[in-house]
Design a protein around this motif. Structure first.
Motif, PDB file in Angstrom:
ATOM      1  N   GLU A   1      -2.448   4.899   2.436  1.00 31.04           N
ATOM      2  CA  GLU A   1      -3.766   4.144   2.134  1.00 31.04           C
ATOM      3  C   GLU A   1      -3.864   2.820   2.964  1.00 31.04           C
ATOM      4  N   THR A   2      -4.894   2.673   3.403  1.00 32.08           N
ATOM      5  CA  THR A   2      -5.442   1.602   4.488  1.00 32.08           C
ATOM      6  C   THR A   2      -6.395   0.804   3.639  1.00 32.08           C
ATOM      7  N   PRO A   3      -6.861  -0.242   4.261  1.00 30.44           N
ATOM      8  CA  PRO A   3      -7.686  -1.309   3.595  1.00 30.44           C
ATOM      9  C   PRO A   3      -9.083  -0.637   3.759  1.00 30.44           C
TER      10      PRO A   3
ATOM     11  N   ASN B   1      -7.847   3.977  -3.428  1.00 35.90           N
ATOM     12  CA  ASN B   1      -6.712   3.117  -3.232  1.00 35.90           C
ATOM     13  C   ASN B   1      -5.606   3.904  -4.032  1.00 35.90           C
TER      14      ASN B   1
ATOM     15  N   SER C   1      -9.622   2.498   3.050  1.00 39.69           N
ATOM     16  CA  SER C   1      -9.570   3.872   2.393  1.00 39.69           C
ATOM     17  C   SER C   1     -10.692   3.752   1.203  1.00 39.69           C
TER      18      SER C   1
ATOM     19  N   PRO D   1       0.889  -1.177   0.089  1.00 42.46           N
ATOM     20  CA  PRO D   1      -0.047  -0.055  -0.100  1.00 42.46           C
ATOM     21  C   PRO D   1       0.769   1.220   0.003  1.00 42.46           C
TER      22      PRO D   1
ATOM     23  N   PHE E   1      -7.437  11.030   1.226  1.00 40.63           N
ATOM     24  CA  PHE E   1      -6.365  10.239   0.797  1.00 40.63           C
ATOM     25  C   PHE E   1      -5.123  11.266   1.092  1.00 40.63           C
TER      26      PHE E   1
ATOM     27  N   GLU F   1      -5.895   4.530  -7.759  1.00 45.72           N
ATOM     28  CA  GLU F   1      -6.892   5.733  -8.103  1.00 45.72           C
ATOM     29  C   GLU F   1      -6.515   7.316  -7.693  1.00 45.72           C
TER      30      GLU F   1
END
Length: 120
Positions: A11-13, A18, A15, A7, A102, A21
């Motif tokens: 970025e976290t799971p 991603n 988010s 990641p 983000f 993006e």
């Protein structure tokens, strides 16, 4: 077996956006003409801006403007809506908000290298 990509910072799971993006959205805004068009579209809020108005404001040929708008649409920052004979360009507010979140998530990492970011 291929390992999952690492990641990006911020970025976290969970988010909404991603890393890939976010990169696509930032790349789309990396062109001065697209950034100017995007700012005009954002400034119009929910009303949108038609292609002819953007073309006149940016003094850009129709084919060039179409290319730039398509890039913003593909990045998910703008959506187009046909209203009669005109095409309105509207900001994709949820996507732009996700991009802002983000980038805000990067602030702790940048503090480590650059010190605290100034608050306006």
């Amino acid at each position: 077996m291929t390992a999952a990509p690492r990641p990006l910072v911020g970025e976290t799971p969970s988010s909404a956006l991603n890393g890939a993006e976010a990169v696509a959205a930032l790349a789309a805004l990396g062109n001065p003409t697209r950034l100017h068009a995007f700012r005009l579209i954002v400034g119009a809020a929910g009303d949108g801006v038609n292609v002819g108005t953007l073309q006149a404001m940016l003094d850009t040929p129709a084919s060039t403007l179409n290319h730039h708008l398509n890039t913003l649409v593909r990045a998910g920052l703008v959506r187009q809506h046909r209203h009669g004979r005109e095409i309105l360009n509207l900001v994709e507010a949820p996507r732009v908000a996700a991009l802002a979140q983000f980038l805000q998530a990067l602030a702790p990492a940048t503090d480590h290298y650059f010190g605290s970011l100034p608050q306006d």
